[in-house]
Scaffold this motif. Structure first.
Motif, PDB file in Angstrom:
ATOM      1  N   ALA A  46       0.820  -1.209   0.000  1.00 18.91           N
ATOM      2  CA  ALA A  46       0.000   0.000   0.000  1.00 18.91           C
ATOM      3  C   ALA A  46       0.851   1.254   0.000  1.00 18.91           C
ATOM      4  CB  ALA A  46      -0.926  -0.001   1.213  1.00 18.91           C
ATOM      5  N   ARG A  47       1.862   1.303   0.845  1.00 21.16           N
ATOM      6  CA  ARG A  47       2.754   2.459   0.945  1.00 21.16           C
ATOM      7  C   ARG A  47       1.953   3.762   0.996  1.00 21.16           C
ATOM      8  NH1 ARG A  47       5.695  -0.950  -2.748  1.00 21.16           N
ATOM      9  NH2 ARG A  47       7.703  -1.532  -1.879  1.00 21.16           N
ATOM     10  N   LYS A  48       1.042   3.824   1.932  1.00 20.44           N
ATOM     11  CA  LYS A  48       0.143   4.975   2.026  1.00 20.44           C
ATOM     12  C   LYS A  48       0.877   6.184   2.605  1.00 20.44           C
ATOM     13  CE  LYS A  48      -3.895   1.996   2.665  1.00 20.44           C
ATOM     14  NZ  LYS A  48      -4.992   1.603   3.586  1.00 20.44           N
ATOM     15  N   ARG A  49       1.016   7.236   1.788  1.00 18.95           N
ATOM     16  CA  ARG A  49       1.583   8.483   2.262  1.00 18.95           C
ATOM     17  C   ARG A  49       1.353   9.555   1.214  1.00 18.95           C
ATOM     18  NH1 ARG A  49       5.465   5.159   1.886  1.00 18.95           N
ATOM     19  NH2 ARG A  49       6.736   5.081   0.022  1.00 18.95           N
ATOM     20  N   ASP A  50       1.758  10.739   1.552  1.00 12.39           N
ATOM     21  CA  ASP A  50       1.596  11.892   0.677  1.00 12.39           C
ATOM     22  C   ASP A  50       2.229  11.608  -0.678  1.00 12.39           C
ATOM     23  OD1 ASP A  50       1.551  14.323  -0.550  1.00 12.39           O
ATOM     24  OD2 ASP A  50       2.332  15.444   1.146  1.00 12.39           O
ATOM     25  N   ASN A  51       1.479  11.889  -1.746  1.00 11.19           N
ATOM     26  CA  ASN A  51       1.972  11.610  -3.091  1.00 11.19           C
ATOM     27  C   ASN A  51       3.129  12.508  -3.490  1.00 11.19           C
ATOM     28  OD1 ASN A  51       1.708  10.085  -5.575  1.00 11.19           O
ATOM     29  ND2 ASN A  51       0.955  11.985  -6.501  1.00 11.19           N
ATOM     30  N   SER A  52       3.407  13.555  -2.703  1.00 12.16           N
ATOM     31  CA  SER A  52       4.514  14.453  -3.037  1.00 12.16           C
ATOM     32  C   SER A  52       5.857  13.925  -2.540  1.00 12.16           C
ATOM     33  CB  SER A  52       4.266  15.843  -2.441  1.00 12.16           C
ATOM     34  OG  SER A  52       4.300  15.779  -1.021  1.00 12.16           O
ATOM     35  N   THR A  53       5.838  12.829  -1.790  1.00 12.20           N
ATOM     36  CA  THR A  53       7.082  12.262  -1.266  1.00 12.20           C
ATOM     37  C   THR A  53       7.295  10.845  -1.780  1.00 12.20           C
ATOM     38  OG1 THR A  53       6.057  11.341   0.727  1.00 12.20           O
ATOM     39  CG2 THR A  53       6.830  13.610   0.839  1.00 12.20           C
ATOM     40  N   LEU A  54       8.513  10.403  -1.710  1.00  6.60           N
ATOM     41  CA  LEU A  54       8.844   9.007  -2.005  1.00  6.60           C
ATOM     42  C   LEU A  54       9.614   8.445  -0.822  1.00  6.60           C
ATOM     43  CD1 LEU A  54      12.086   8.295  -3.033  1.00  6.60           C
ATOM     44  CD2 LEU A  54      11.431  10.092  -4.621  1.00  6.60           C
ATOM     45  N   ARG A  55       9.510   7.153  -0.655  1.00  8.97           N
ATOM     46  CA  ARG A  55      10.272   6.496   0.401  1.00  8.97           C
ATOM     47  C   ARG A  55      11.495   5.820  -0.235  1.00  8.97           C
ATOM     48  NH1 ARG A  55       7.099   3.708   5.089  1.00  8.97           N
ATOM     49  NH2 ARG A  55       6.676   5.946   5.308  1.00  8.97           N
ATOM     50  N   ALA A  56      12.671   6.243   0.189  1.00  8.16           N
ATOM     51  CA  ALA A  56      13.917   5.792  -0.424  1.00  8.16           C
ATOM     52  C   ALA A  56      14.743   5.000   0.575  1.00  8.16           C
ATOM     53  CB  ALA A  56      14.718   6.981  -0.930  1.00  8.16           C
ATOM     54  N   ALA A  57      15.541   4.084   0.051  1.00  4.32           N
ATOM     55  CA  ALA A  57      16.480   3.314   0.860  1.00  4.32           C
ATOM     56  C   ALA A  57      17.848   3.364   0.206  1.00  4.32           C
ATOM     57  CB  ALA A  57      16.015   1.866   0.990  1.00  4.32           C
ATOM     58  N   VAL A  58      18.891   3.464   1.039  1.00  6.32           N
ATOM     59  CA  VAL A  58      20.266   3.315   0.561  1.00  6.32           C
ATOM     60  C   VAL A  58      20.938   2.268   1.440  1.00  6.32           C
ATOM     61  CG1 VAL A  58      20.381   5.683  -0.298  1.00  6.32           C
ATOM     62  CG2 VAL A  58      21.197   5.181   2.004  1.00  6.32           C
ATOM     63  N   TYR A  59      21.799   1.476   0.832  1.00  5.45           N
ATOM     64  CA  TYR A  59      22.418   0.361   1.539  1.00  5.45           C
ATOM     65  C   TYR A  59      23.922   0.565   1.614  1.00  5.45           C
ATOM     66  CZ  TYR A  59      23.147  -4.544   2.922  1.00  5.45           C
ATOM     67  OH  TYR A  59      23.473  -5.692   3.609  1.00  5.45           O
ATOM     68  N   GLU A  60      24.408   0.858   2.825  1.00  4.28           N
ATOM     69  CA  GLU A  60      25.858   0.875   3.037  1.00  4.28           C
ATOM     70  C   GLU A  60      26.272  -0.550   3.338  1.00  4.28           C
ATOM     71  OE1 GLU A  60      28.048   4.059   4.748  1.00  4.28           O
ATOM     72  OE2 GLU A  60      28.881   2.753   6.284  1.00  4.28           O
ATOM     73  N   TYR A  61      27.077  -1.120   2.459  1.00  4.81           N
ATOM     74  CA  TYR A  61      27.303  -2.569   2.485  1.00  4.81           C
ATOM     75  C   TYR A  61      28.751  -2.919   2.786  1.00  4.81           C
ATOM     76  CZ  TYR A  61      27.450  -7.426   0.880  1.00  4.81           C
ATOM     77  OH  TYR A  61      27.625  -8.790   0.800  1.00  4.81           O
ATOM     78  N   ARG A  62      28.934  -3.786   3.757  1.00  4.46           N
ATOM     79  CA  ARG A  62      30.245  -4.370   4.019  1.00  4.46           C
ATOM     80  C   ARG A  62      30.362  -5.638   3.170  1.00  4.46           C
ATOM     81  NH1 ARG A  62      31.751  -7.061   9.660  1.00  4.46           N
ATOM     82  NH2 ARG A  62      30.276  -8.517   8.788  1.00  4.46           N
ATOM     83  N   ARG A  63      31.171  -5.555   2.125  1.00  2.20           N
ATOM     84  CA  ARG A  63      31.250  -6.624   1.133  1.00  2.20           C
ATOM     85  C   ARG A  63      31.818  -7.912   1.712  1.00  2.20           C
ATOM     86  NH1 ARG A  63      35.038  -4.258  -3.331  1.00  2.20           N
ATOM     87  NH2 ARG A  63      36.283  -3.993  -1.459  1.00  2.20           N
ATOM     88  N   PHE A  64      31.359  -9.027   1.145  1.00  2.00           N
ATOM     89  CA  PHE A  64      31.959 -10.322   1.434  1.00  2.00           C
ATOM     90  C   PHE A  64      33.105 -10.527   0.452  1.00  2.00           C
ATOM     91  CE2 PHE A  64      32.415 -14.913   0.964  1.00  2.00           C
ATOM     92  CZ  PHE A  64      32.421 -15.332   2.278  1.00  2.00           C
ATOM     93  N   THR A  65      34.313 -10.780   0.960  1.00  3.38           N
ATOM     94  CA  THR A  65      35.488 -10.938   0.084  1.00  3.38           C
ATOM     95  C   THR A  65      36.330 -12.149   0.439  1.00  3.38           C
ATOM     96  OG1 THR A  65      36.774  -9.481   1.534  1.00  3.38           O
ATOM     97  CG2 THR A  65      35.652  -8.456  -0.334  1.00  3.38           C
ATOM     98  N   ASN A  66      35.835 -13.040   1.304  1.00  5.33           N
ATOM     99  CA  ASN A  66      36.657 -14.138   1.809  1.00  5.33           C
ATOM    100  C   ASN A  66      37.029 -15.164   0.757  1.00  5.33           C
ATOM    101  OD1 ASN A  66      36.031 -12.778   4.151  1.00  5.33           O
ATOM    102  ND2 ASN A  66      35.906 -14.631   5.378  1.00  5.33           N
ATOM    103  N   LEU A  67      36.129 -15.395  -0.209  1.00  7.34           N
ATOM    104  CA  LEU A  67      36.392 -16.432  -1.207  1.00  7.34           C
ATOM    105  C   LEU A  67      37.245 -15.853  -2.325  1.00  7.34           C
ATOM    106  CD1 LEU A  67      32.827 -18.028  -1.360  1.00  7.34           C
ATOM    107  CD2 LEU A  67      34.820 -18.896  -0.152  1.00  7.34           C
ATOM    108  N   THR A  68      38.476 -15.532  -2.010  1.00 15.02           N
ATOM    109  CA  THR A  68      39.324 -14.822  -2.964  1.00 15.02           C
ATOM    110  C   THR A  68      39.669 -15.653  -4.192  1.00 15.02           C
ATOM    111  OG1 THR A  68      41.235 -15.511  -1.648  1.00 15.02           O
ATOM    112  CG2 THR A  68      40.341 -13.314  -1.231  1.00 15.02           C
ATOM    113  N   ASP A  69      39.626 -16.957  -4.055  1.00  8.79           N
ATOM    114  CA  ASP A  69      39.961 -17.807  -5.193  1.00  8.79           C
ATOM    115  C   ASP A  69      38.737 -18.171  -6.017  1.00  8.79           C
ATOM    116  OD1 ASP A  69      42.623 -17.820  -4.455  1.00  8.79           O
ATOM    117  OD2 ASP A  69      42.369 -19.546  -3.125  1.00  8.79           O
ATOM    118  N   ASN A  70      37.589 -17.669  -5.625  1.00  7.21           N
ATOM    119  CA  ASN A  70      36.354 -18.019  -6.311  1.00  7.21           C
ATOM    120  C   ASN A  70      35.545 -16.760  -6.538  1.00  7.21           C
ATOM    121  OD1 ASN A  70      33.935 -18.997  -7.244  1.00  7.21           O
ATOM    122  ND2 ASN A  70      33.608 -20.441  -5.561  1.00  7.21           N
ATOM    123  N   GLN A  71      35.845 -16.037  -7.624  1.00 14.87           N
ATOM    124  CA  GLN A  71      35.166 -14.772  -7.893  1.00 14.87           C
ATOM    125  C   GLN A  71      33.665 -14.965  -8.070  1.00 14.87           C
ATOM    126  OE1 GLN A  71      36.236 -11.422  -8.136  1.00 14.87           O
ATOM    127  NE2 GLN A  71      37.942 -12.290  -6.987  1.00 14.87           N
TER     128      GLN A  71
END
Length: 539
Positions: free
Chosen positions: A72-97
């Motif tokens: 439903a995301r019920k809210r004022d039509n003049s706004t949007l709900r945004a998300a940003v993801y600050e991500y700590r990458r997984f890098t352990n499998l260095t031999d398997n890209q």
């Protein structure tokens, strides 16, 4: 939704079990039959997890099962709900890209799921969040075919098993996630475009162009925008587009423009997006490494929105030991609604907030500030409390640095084309930290860009201060630069941003100033950073 939710939980458990089993493999007996059977079963399931994922998503779509918790995301039509993801990458499998890419892609899926659950209509991911490419060989193995973003292709449904490019797993998966969770998805990956020297004299010797590429899917999974990064920052694997790309797209959520990391330091394409194309919001993915005392990621992001009066959705990589962090949701002229720049602990963070679809005029009031939806969800992955924040630093000695010695004073420091003036009054009779007025104009040796600095910063005996107890009853910092663009910033302990409502910023022609009175927070820095692109040198 239940089927997708259970899929993500099952896959997460499989990867954790496989990774943990690899850690304890050496301690297992060669006769441990149960251990071998479990390991082989998990490996078999992981081999076919992508097929399983596609089956689950297809089933949900065919039978009309919405994967969104909150449609439903019920809210004022003049706004949007945004998300940003600050991500700590997984890098352990260095031999398997391939394994690295798929683990990180699974984390993206989880972030999309949680963002959708909280009503987000768009999510932005960072630069190099899925994998890193240190050379062209590794890049060519990981970069994908990306179709033209003309709104005619929905990879999730248009690419069946026969027609789907084998090298476009990320593109296909993100399209399905956007469609399944009914959310716009902006992500950065690598694009591989085949070429031939026979028909293209500029074709690289290895027969393909490699581009650092941001793409946007709409909420039906349709590919609606594609942008190639213009200004590369030590990226030997990637090619530079022949001309800066001015990419915009108009949507029910507003008009979007696109920038990637180092692009934010240059007039083009940024200024064309803002002043010629009049975008409402810039989607900005970065792998930004903080540099003290001026260029923390969140300070640049916030200052950019204040200087240029544009909304910014900024997602960065979280890698404290290499000085990388800083993400936020910023409103034109105001700075952050919500941001993250925690220098004390690492981990992925999902930021969600409501912002206006259209950017405000500079003097327009925003009556909804207090009622905005704001949410920070920490540790979608497991936190790493052991990480230590290690930013880059510009040595104090490279600046014209004047120490503050009196409770109140007026100081002027000029060097080449930069003139920096400071008027101040300290709340108490004496300082607990050392403060310097810094001024500098230089051509940065590594990138050959012309930068100008003017700032008041706190300093300890050997390095820049993260915390202090000193407060100021009055500060006015004025910078006169060659060029007419600057990034303002005012920060307190641990480089937390001081709200724009507590200080004034005025910029006319080549003079910019920050001022405030009776600030009730400790002051770590007041800075103006400026670029003079006309004096950049060839790298």
């Amino acid at each position: 939704m239940v089927c997708l939710n259970h899929y993500l939980i099952i896959e997460n458990s499989m990867f954790k079990n496989l990774y943990l089993s690899s850690l304890y493999k050496n301690s297992a007996s060669s006769n441990d039959t149960i251990y071998l059977l479990i390991t082989r079963l998990v490996k078999f399931l992981i081999m076919f997890r992508f097929v399983f994922f596609l089956v689950v998503v297809t089933f949900c779509l065919l039978y009309g099962i919405s994967p969104s918790f909150d449609n439903a995301r019920k809210r004022d039509n003049s706004t949007l709900r945004a998300a940003v993801y600050e991500y700590r990458r997984f890098t352990n499998l260095t031999d398997n890209q391939l394994g690295v890419k798929q683990v990180n892609l699974r984390a993206y899926a989880k972030a999309i799921q949680v963002a959708s659950h909280n009503g987000a209509e768009i999510i932005v991911f960072p630069e190099s969040g899925l994998f890193s490419a240190s050379n062209r060989h590794i890049a060519s193995l990981n970069y994908e075919y990306i179709p033209e973003a003309n709104g005619s292709i929905t990879p999730c449904i248009d690419w069946d098993q026969e027609s789907s490019p084998s090298s476009s797993q990320i593109v296909h998966t993100l399209s399905c996630l956007a469609r399944g969770f009914k959310i716009y998805v902006a992500a950065i990956l690598g694009e591989k475009i085949e070429c031939s020297l026979l028909s293209d004299p500029d074709c690289p010797e290895d027969g393909h162009y490699l581009y650092n590429t941001q793409i946007l899917f709409d909420s039906t999974g349709k590919l609606i925008a594609k942008y190639h990064k213009t200004h590369l920052f030590f990226e030997p694997a990637n090619n530079i587009p022949k001309d800066p790309e001015i990419v915009t797209v108009s949507t029910p959520l507003g008009k979007f423009g696109f920038l990637i990391c180092f692009d934010i330091h240059f007039e083009q394409p940024a200024l064309s997006l803002i002043y010629d194309e009049a975008v409402d919001t810039i989607l900005f993915g970065a792998h930004w490494i903080d540099e003290l005392p001026f260029l923390n990621a969140h300070r640049v992001q916030s200052g950019f929105t204040i200087e240029h009066n544009v909304n910014l959705l900024a997602a960065g990589v979280n890698d404290l030991v290499n000085g990388a962090l800083g993400s936020g949701i910023y409103v034109a002229g105001e700075g952050p609604i919500v941001y993250t720049a925690d220098v004390k602990k690492s981990g992925s963070r999902l930021l969600i907030a409501d912002i206006p679809k259209s950017r405000k005029t500079p003097n327009e009031e925003d009556s909804e500030t207090e009622s905005r939806f704001i949410k920070v969800i920490e540790h979608l992955d497991e936190p790493d409390e052991a990480s230590t924040y290690v930013p880059w630093e510009l040595a104090l000695d490279i600046f014209n640095h004047t120490v503050l010695t009196h409770q109140s004073d007026n100081i002027v420091s000029c060097t080449e084309t930069v003139c920096c003036e400071l008027s101040y009054s300290l709340t108490k009779p004496s300082f607990t930290s050392t403060y310097y007025l810094l001024a500098k104009r230089w051509i940065r040796p590594t990138t050959k860009i012309c930068e100008q600095f003017c700032g008041l910063v706190a300093y300890n005996q050997t390095d820049y201060a993260y915390t202090t107890t000193d407060q100021f009853s009055y500060v006015k910092l004025t910078g006169t630069f060659a060029g007419n663009l600057s990034i303002p910033s005012v920060v307190t302990n641990n480089f937390e941003l001081i709200a724009k409502s507590k200080w004034n910023y005025v910029h006319k022609d080549n003079v910019a100033s920050i001022s405030f009175e009776k600030l009730d927070q400790p002051l770590v820095g007041v800075t103006l950073y400026s670029r003079n692109e006309k004096d950049d040198q060839q790298l």
